[in-house]
Design an enzyme around this catalytic site. Structure first.
Site, PDB file in Angstrom:
ATOM      1  N   HIS A 146      -7.707  -9.156  -1.360  1.00  0.00           N
ATOM      2  CA  HIS A 146      -7.126  -7.873  -1.790  1.00  0.00           C
ATOM      3  C   HIS A 146      -6.511  -7.956  -3.195  1.00  0.00           C
ATOM      4  O   HIS A 146      -6.898  -7.265  -4.099  1.00  0.00           O
ATOM      5  CB  HIS A 146      -6.008  -7.452  -0.834  1.00  0.00           C
ATOM      6  CG  HIS A 146      -6.390  -7.276   0.591  1.00  0.00           C
ATOM      7  ND1 HIS A 146      -7.137  -6.224   1.069  1.00  0.00           N
ATOM      8  CD2 HIS A 146      -6.078  -8.021   1.684  1.00  0.00           C
ATOM      9  CE1 HIS A 146      -7.271  -6.325   2.382  1.00  0.00           C
ATOM     10  NE2 HIS A 146      -6.639  -7.404   2.776  1.00  0.00           N
TER      11      HIS A 146
HETATM   12  O1  RIB Z   1      -3.036  -4.699   2.801  1.00  0.00           O
HETATM   13  C1  RIB Z   1      -3.193  -5.821   1.963  1.00  0.00           C
HETATM   14  C2  RIB Z   1      -1.946  -6.081   1.197  1.00  0.00           C
HETATM   15  O2  RIB Z   1      -0.876  -6.359   2.095  1.00  0.00           O
HETATM   16  C3  RIB Z   1      -2.040  -7.336   0.292  1.00  0.00           C
HETATM   17  O3  RIB Z   1      -1.210  -7.169  -0.815  1.00  0.00           O
HETATM   18  C4  RIB Z   1      -1.527  -8.433   1.180  1.00  0.00           C
HETATM   19  O4  RIB Z   1      -0.950  -9.511   0.431  1.00  0.00           O
HETATM   20  C5  RIB Z   1      -0.446  -7.702   1.927  1.00  0.00           C
HETATM   21  O5  RIB Z   1       0.724  -7.720   1.127  1.00  0.00           O
END
Ligand code: RIB
Ligand code: CA
Length: 308
Positions: A238
């Site tokens: 992500h």
């Molecule tokens: O949904 C994904 C996000 O939430 C990313 O930033 C992961 O590190 C969590 O913080």
């Protein structure tokens, strides 16, 4: 041009890859500092983890500041099922040599924005947006000196990952997300619609394990935690999508849309309502990444990190 960046994060396994990608890309990214926030795990761990990753990447010179230890209004929620109780499941945890900076992260952010020429500092935010919202509450005019805010958060067609409606960062502090989306500065947002196409698996773990010392240390965090028996073979990268865009924006398809955040209904708390068709009549406020060349972004992330 080299982007001058303050990174706000909640390490977190994918946050670690974002930090490493930024450090591995000195021609495009100058990482001024890291501000930590409560999120995947408690603040005491996110700030430690940020310092750990800088040390692993031989950049203990990057200052790390501690920020908010709770959301604006909601009780803290964590994501240990995805990141482990340490926040960095898959690597050995240690006490970093670099101490945490004494200044509160929000004050550091405002002081740095005030001292720099307006429009020269990019804030990259890859955790709950509590620190940014607190900075806006304290001094909105100084916060508005930011060049842009590049966010990992939200979801459109992809649906949520912590509830059916909401992505974790926006669910963890919906009031902060709503505030930041109304800040009036250029916003670029990478939600689950694109990050779920940027997947790391065994091949990527192998590439990192055969890379440099930092890559090798991080390689154990690519694969998903299968302790819950899901049998998943890949996990989304992500957070590094933010820096991948700063490095190679052509790998993403994005459009200006209106995005608002649900802050009242418990059923849809933290939902990012992405108006792709303009049916709301509300003014576009976010450059929303709605598609991506997933394999090319994965290769960019892994290739760069494997080199350090
Ligand atoms: O949904 C994904 C996000 O939430 C990313 O930033 C992961 O590190 C969590 O913080
Ligand atoms: Ca994160």
């Amino acid at each position: 041009m080299t982007e001058q960046v303050i990174l706000d994060c909640d390490p977190g396994r994918d946050d670690a890859f974002a930090i490493a990608l930024a450090i591995a890309s000195p021609d495009e990214i100058n990482l001024l500092a890291i501000t930590a926030v409560v999120g995947n795990v408690e603040l005491s761990k996110t700030q430690r983890n940020a310092r750990m990753i800088c040390e692993i990447c031989s950049r203990s010179d990057i200052p790390v500041y501690g920020g908010a230890d709770k959301p604006l209004k909601r009780p803290p929620v964590h994501a240990a099922e995805h990141h482990g109780v340490t926040g960095l499941h898959g690597m050995e945890v240690f006490d970093p040599a670099q101490p945490l900076q004494s200044q509160f992260a929000v004050d550091y952010m405002l002081d740095t924005l005030a001292a720099a020429d307006a429009g020269t500092i990019t804030i990259v935010a890859i955790g709950p947006l509590t620190n940014l919202a607190l900075a806006m509450e304290k001094d909105a005019d100084t916060f508005a000196r930011a060049k842009q805010v590049v966010i990992m958060g939200g979801a459109g067609r992809a649906g949520g990952n912590i509830t059916p409606a909401a992505e974790f960062n926006f669910y963890a502090d919906p009031h902060a997300a709503a505030k930041v989306l109304a800040c009036g500065r250029p916003l670029v947002m990478f939600g689950l619609d694109v990050t779920h196409q940027v997947l790391g698996g065994q091949d990527e773990a192998d590439r990192l394990s055969h890379g440099g010392p930092a890559a090798n240390a991080l390689s154990g965090m690519v694969l998903p935690i299968n302790e819950n028996g899901t049998g998943k073979t890949h996990s989304p990268l992500h957070d590094p999508c933010t820096f991948a865009w700063l490095i190679s924006p052509n790998l993403f398809d994005a459009k200006m849309v209106n995005i608002e955040v649900e802050c009242d209904s418990e059923l849809t708390m933290g939902m990012s309502v992405v108006d792709m068709r303009g049916s709301s009549g509300r003014a576009p406020n976010v450059l929303w990444a709605h598609d991506v060349d997933g394999p090319a972004v994965v290769d960019l992330i892994i290739r760069r990190i494997a080199a350090i």
